[in-house]
Design an enzyme around this catalytic site. Sequence first.
Site, PDB file in Angstrom:
ATOM      1  N   ARG A 160       0.825  -1.219   0.000  1.00  0.00           N
ATOM      2  CA  ARG A 160       0.000   0.000   0.000  1.00  0.00           C
ATOM      3  C   ARG A 160       0.861   1.272   0.000  1.00  0.00           C
ATOM      4  O   ARG A 160       0.501   2.272   0.635  1.00  0.00           O
ATOM      5  CB  ARG A 160      -0.930   0.040   1.215  1.00  0.00           C
ATOM      6  CG  ARG A 160      -2.016  -0.991   1.209  1.00  0.00           C
ATOM      7  CD  ARG A 160      -2.965  -0.823   0.026  1.00  0.00           C
ATOM      8  NE  ARG A 160      -4.167  -1.593   0.227  1.00  0.00           N
ATOM      9  CZ  ARG A 160      -4.252  -2.908  -0.011  1.00  0.00           C
ATOM     10  NH1 ARG A 160      -3.219  -3.560  -0.497  1.00  0.00           N
ATOM     11  NH2 ARG A 160      -5.380  -3.538   0.198  1.00  0.00           N
ATOM     12  N   SER A 240     -10.209   0.224   3.429  1.00  0.00           N
ATOM     13  CA  SER A 240      -9.435   0.070   4.672  1.00  0.00           C
ATOM     14  C   SER A 240      -8.886   1.424   5.106  1.00  0.00           C
ATOM     15  O   SER A 240      -8.270   2.121   4.301  1.00  0.00           O
ATOM     16  CB  SER A 240      -8.252  -0.867   4.451  1.00  0.00           C
ATOM     17  OG  SER A 240      -8.693  -2.117   4.015  1.00  0.00           O
ATOM     18  N   GLU A 351      -4.053   4.484   6.168  1.00  0.00           N
ATOM     19  CA  GLU A 351      -3.759   4.013   4.806  1.00  0.00           C
ATOM     20  C   GLU A 351      -4.062   5.060   3.720  1.00  0.00           C
ATOM     21  O   GLU A 351      -3.217   5.282   2.854  1.00  0.00           O
ATOM     22  CB  GLU A 351      -4.512   2.697   4.554  1.00  0.00           C
ATOM     23  CG  GLU A 351      -4.020   1.926   3.349  1.00  0.00           C
ATOM     24  CD  GLU A 351      -4.679   2.374   2.080  1.00  0.00           C
ATOM     25  OE1 GLU A 351      -3.974   2.506   1.067  1.00  0.00           O
ATOM     26  OE2 GLU A 351      -5.898   2.620   2.080  1.00  0.00           O
TER      27      GLU A 351
END
Length: 356
Positions: A160, A240, A351
């Site tokens: 990520r 997320s 994130e």
Amino acid sequence: MSRFDLTCYNTLRLSASADQGIKITQREQLLTLIEKRPQAPLLVMGEGSNMVFASEQVSGIALLMRLTGVRQVAQTRHTVTWRVAAGESWHGLVQTSLCAGLCGLENLSLIPGTVGAAPVQNIGAYGVELSERVVQVEVMERESGAVRFLTPDACQFGYRSSLFKAPEGASYIILSVDVRLDRYHPTRYRPQLGYGQLASRVAAFQAGGLALTPSTVSRAVMAIRREKLPDPNRLPNVGSFFKNPTVSRAHYERLRRRYSTLVAYPVPQQAEHYKLAAGWLIEQAGLKGYRMGPVAVHKQQALVLVNCAQEPTSGAAVGRKAVCRGRDLLALAEHIQAVVMDQYGVALEVEPKVVV
Ligand code: EPU
């Protein structure tokens, strides 16, 4: 001059505005902008599906990246490479590739957002990451307007993360992404079904008469995502909200002794380290469904934070539009981080990209 309202341009529906907003449909618009307003801060946006506005006042020009086009730029006996413009829909690309008899992206079905945004966070799901398929990324340098191609190494892809999330990457505007796809062939096809319930879901489709094809895998991924993840059009979110954290083996073992059901996996690239399921940590800390003002931890997936300001139960006065601001969401995120740190000694990293 009136400000440009960003509320409808981010999937969390956070209330925010920029000094100005421009839809980019031609590359020349970027060159003109760089020439005429070289100092103006630029905020490049796809569908705003992985972005949080920390403040209601975003300074600078929001560039809504809407460059479109897909063309083949290379091929071999078993593969083809497509150059896909940054403004194309990611899920649209996955479906177009499947319809063209190509595979490799099926595990990444139904991820919201645009192709240009995909390399920024190196989108990943069900055991596959975009970086496995990227041949090069075409960028424009913000200072000079020069166009370059960056190799996957130069993009510094990680879990990520990428160069484009780091401060050095802020000097580039992503124009297109070259992705390598495999020509589907029944005997050569090696689906990646190792993650979670994917294999059993595909098996259920096969039992129902479907063949093991990339489209079947895509359908299984979509079915799981629809069950687990809230649709941003109904319950605004950015997927997320935290990365799954990595801890040392000693830390993992300490936690394991205290919590026998802890969900953790060894990290293949990092010996003696374990990745923990952040959703599990948040849920076990009692925060699943936890609400703080207009925002909440999703009831089915604790890793997702949702804006519930528009829900009928939000208590907003009739006729008054309920508002959710980035700071409401970041306050909830900080609360979760504090609870998880206190209970497990684990730091959760946000994130999505936080625009300050
Ligand atoms: N879990 C819980 N409670 C929860 C959520 C999860 O106990 O509320 C447990 C699950 O039971 C499972 C484990 O945590 O054992 C992992 O859950 P899941 O398979 O749903 O995946 P995840 O780690 O929560 C990651 C990605 C998702 C991606 C899925 C599938 C990150 C930060 N998230 O989620 O990506 O779709 O795996 O590959 O890595 C995104 O980035 O926006 C995103 C949705």
